[in-house]
Design a protein around this motif. Sequence first.
Motif, PDB file in Angstrom:
ATOM      1  N   LYS A  56     -31.415  33.805  -3.772  1.00 52.50           N
ATOM      2  CA  LYS A  56     -32.570  34.499  -3.194  1.00 52.50           C
ATOM      3  C   LYS A  56     -33.707  33.529  -2.856  1.00 52.50           C
ATOM      4  O   LYS A  56     -34.255  33.573  -1.749  1.00 52.50           O
ATOM      5  CB  LYS A  56     -33.092  35.575  -4.170  1.00 52.50           C
ATOM      6  CG  LYS A  56     -32.025  36.554  -4.626  1.00 52.50           C
ATOM      7  CD  LYS A  56     -32.579  37.586  -5.587  1.00 52.50           C
ATOM      8  CE  LYS A  56     -33.134  37.017  -6.883  1.00 52.50           C
ATOM      9  NZ  LYS A  56     -32.100  36.387  -7.752  1.00 52.50           N
ATOM     10  N   SER A  57     -34.038  32.661  -3.804  1.00 52.08           N
ATOM     11  CA  SER A  57     -35.130  31.709  -3.550  1.00 52.08           C
ATOM     12  C   SER A  57     -34.738  30.722  -2.459  1.00 52.08           C
ATOM     13  O   SER A  57     -35.551  30.402  -1.582  1.00 52.08           O
ATOM     14  CB  SER A  57     -35.479  30.933  -4.825  1.00 52.08           C
ATOM     15  OG  SER A  57     -36.017  31.796  -5.790  1.00 52.08           O
ATOM     16  N   PHE A 176     -42.412  36.456  -0.169  1.00 56.58           N
ATOM     17  CA  PHE A 176     -42.862  36.530  -1.557  1.00 56.58           C
ATOM     18  C   PHE A 176     -41.653  36.289  -2.455  1.00 56.58           C
ATOM     19  O   PHE A 176     -40.679  37.034  -2.384  1.00 56.58           O
ATOM     20  CB  PHE A 176     -43.411  37.926  -1.878  1.00 56.58           C
ATOM     21  CG  PHE A 176     -44.678  38.292  -1.141  1.00 56.58           C
ATOM     22  CD1 PHE A 176     -45.917  38.082  -1.726  1.00 56.58           C
ATOM     23  CD2 PHE A 176     -44.622  38.853   0.121  1.00 56.58           C
ATOM     24  CE1 PHE A 176     -47.087  38.429  -1.072  1.00 56.58           C
ATOM     25  CE2 PHE A 176     -45.783  39.198   0.792  1.00 56.58           C
ATOM     26  CZ  PHE A 176     -47.025  38.988   0.194  1.00 56.58           C
ATOM     27  N   ASP A 177     -41.714  35.244  -3.281  1.00 57.64           N
ATOM     28  CA  ASP A 177     -40.594  34.969  -4.180  1.00 57.64           C
ATOM     29  C   ASP A 177     -41.004  35.290  -5.612  1.00 57.64           C
ATOM     30  O   ASP A 177     -41.668  34.496  -6.265  1.00 57.64           O
ATOM     31  CB  ASP A 177     -40.153  33.504  -4.056  1.00 57.64           C
ATOM     32  CG  ASP A 177     -38.845  33.240  -4.807  1.00 57.64           C
ATOM     33  OD1 ASP A 177     -38.283  34.191  -5.401  1.00 57.64           O
ATOM     34  OD2 ASP A 177     -38.390  32.081  -4.795  1.00 57.64           O
ATOM     35  N   GLU A 178     -40.625  36.449  -6.082  1.00 58.41           N
ATOM     36  CA  GLU A 178     -40.961  36.935  -7.425  1.00 58.41           C
ATOM     37  C   GLU A 178     -42.444  36.733  -7.752  1.00 58.41           C
ATOM     38  O   GLU A 178     -42.784  36.097  -8.756  1.00 58.41           O
ATOM     39  CB  GLU A 178     -40.058  36.260  -8.471  1.00 58.41           C
ATOM     40  CG  GLU A 178     -38.590  36.518  -8.172  1.00 58.41           C
ATOM     41  CD  GLU A 178     -37.699  36.387  -9.391  1.00 58.41           C
ATOM     42  OE1 GLU A 178     -38.193  36.610 -10.510  1.00 58.41           O
ATOM     43  OE2 GLU A 178     -36.505  36.092  -9.212  1.00 58.41           O
ATOM     44  N   PRO A 179     -43.310  37.303  -6.912  1.00 56.37           N
ATOM     45  CA  PRO A 179     -44.749  37.042  -7.061  1.00 56.37           C
ATOM     46  C   PRO A 179     -45.355  37.598  -8.341  1.00 56.37           C
ATOM     47  O   PRO A 179     -46.438  37.177  -8.736  1.00 56.37           O
ATOM     48  CB  PRO A 179     -45.365  37.740  -5.842  1.00 56.37           C
ATOM     49  CG  PRO A 179     -44.396  38.824  -5.508  1.00 56.37           C
ATOM     50  CD  PRO A 179     -43.039  38.229  -5.803  1.00 56.37           C
ATOM     51  N   THR A 180     -44.676  38.527  -8.998  1.00 56.83           N
ATOM     52  CA  THR A 180     -45.274  39.129 -10.202  1.00 56.83           C
ATOM     53  C   THR A 180     -44.529  38.763 -11.481  1.00 56.83           C
ATOM     54  O   THR A 180     -44.912  39.199 -12.560  1.00 56.83           O
ATOM     55  CB  THR A 180     -45.326  40.665 -10.095  1.00 56.83           C
ATOM     56  OG1 THR A 180     -43.998  41.178  -9.928  1.00 56.83           O
ATOM     57  CG2 THR A 180     -46.188  41.108  -8.930  1.00 56.83           C
ATOM     58  N   SER A 181     -43.469  37.948 -11.377  1.00 54.34           N
ATOM     59  CA  SER A 181     -42.651  37.785 -12.582  1.00 54.34           C
ATOM     60  C   SER A 181     -43.254  36.834 -13.609  1.00 54.34           C
ATOM     61  O   SER A 181     -42.804  36.798 -14.747  1.00 54.34           O
ATOM     62  CB  SER A 181     -41.215  37.406 -12.231  1.00 54.34           C
ATOM     63  OG  SER A 181     -41.220  36.281 -11.423  1.00 54.34           O
ATOM     64  N   ALA A 182     -44.303  36.091 -13.225  1.00 54.82           N
ATOM     65  CA  ALA A 182     -44.960  35.243 -14.227  1.00 54.82           C
ATOM     66  C   ALA A 182     -46.219  35.911 -14.794  1.00 54.82           C
ATOM     67  O   ALA A 182     -46.942  35.308 -15.566  1.00 54.82           O
ATOM     68  CB  ALA A 182     -45.332  33.898 -13.611  1.00 54.82           C
TER      69      ALA A 182
END
Length: 258
Positions: A56-57, A176-182
């Motif tokens: 995905k990334s 947007f690559d996992e913008p909320t996972s951190a």
Amino acid sequence: MSEVSVTKDAAPVANALVALSGVNKHFGALHVLQDIDLTISRGEVVVVIGPSGSGKSTLCRTVNRLETIDSGSITIDGKPLPQEGKELARLRADVGMVFQSFNLFAHKTVLENVMLGQVKVRKADKKAAEEKARTLLDRVGVGAQADKYPAQLSGGQQQRVAIARALAMDPKVMLFDEPTSALDPEMINEVLEVMQQLARDGMTMVVVTHEMGFARSAANRVVFMADGRIVEEAEPEQFFNNPRSDRAKDFLSKILHH
Ligand SMILES: Nc1ncnc2c1ncn2[C@@H]1O[C@H](COP(=O)(O)OP(=O)(O)OP(=O)(O)O)[C@@H](O)[C@H]1O
Ligand SMILES: [Mg+2]
């Protein structure tokens, strides 16, 4: 009504903003993108999901040429991606990217972060750049933080600054690559709401996320990847209620029940 069906049936390619065709990419022996065909229309919101390591990334990164491809083609607005130099800098401005880690310039203020690309790449004058930066910071709800440094902001605020910085370049598409996972849980929604609003405003978006609520409410299409391939593509309702492939069924049962 007829207008909608004409657009859907007759002109998907004319309306294509981002088009990947037969894209392959290896990291050494690892075939990380395998014959990827993906067309994203203007104004479309595509959510990409799939297991860790499915590519995905890497897929996102090929679209603004942070990664090169081995074969196939990628076009934006009908033009192949530029190789280098000023053209490449312009591509990176046209294709806004927001990562899991916020990637702001630590030694610059929030305001300077949002002004910099406008001045350097878009050749805006400073006054216009500042005005636009303040407007965008207000829009994402961090106008009051303009003179602070990134480290003085919460993760959710930093991520919204990162979105404002990308938007300041008037991008054609936002990745947007996992913008909320951190982010800590209480900050996830403030970022997702900004993204929801962008989607409603008609921004073309590719979003890698595990936030299925966002996918259901904002996505026009869900793309499910596994082992470097696009295994399944469908509208969110169809995908979540009736996944066709065993891989997708298995993946959904894991993420929806844990
Ligand atoms: N620069 C690199 N060099 C070598 N291998 C890499 C590199 N970047 C990614 N890979 C490998 O390519 C595969 C796909 O990685 P990618 O980061 O695109 O997956 P992903 O779907 O984004 O995973 P995640 O959900 O964990 O973020 C993985 O096996 C990864 O280890
Ligand atoms: Mg990833």
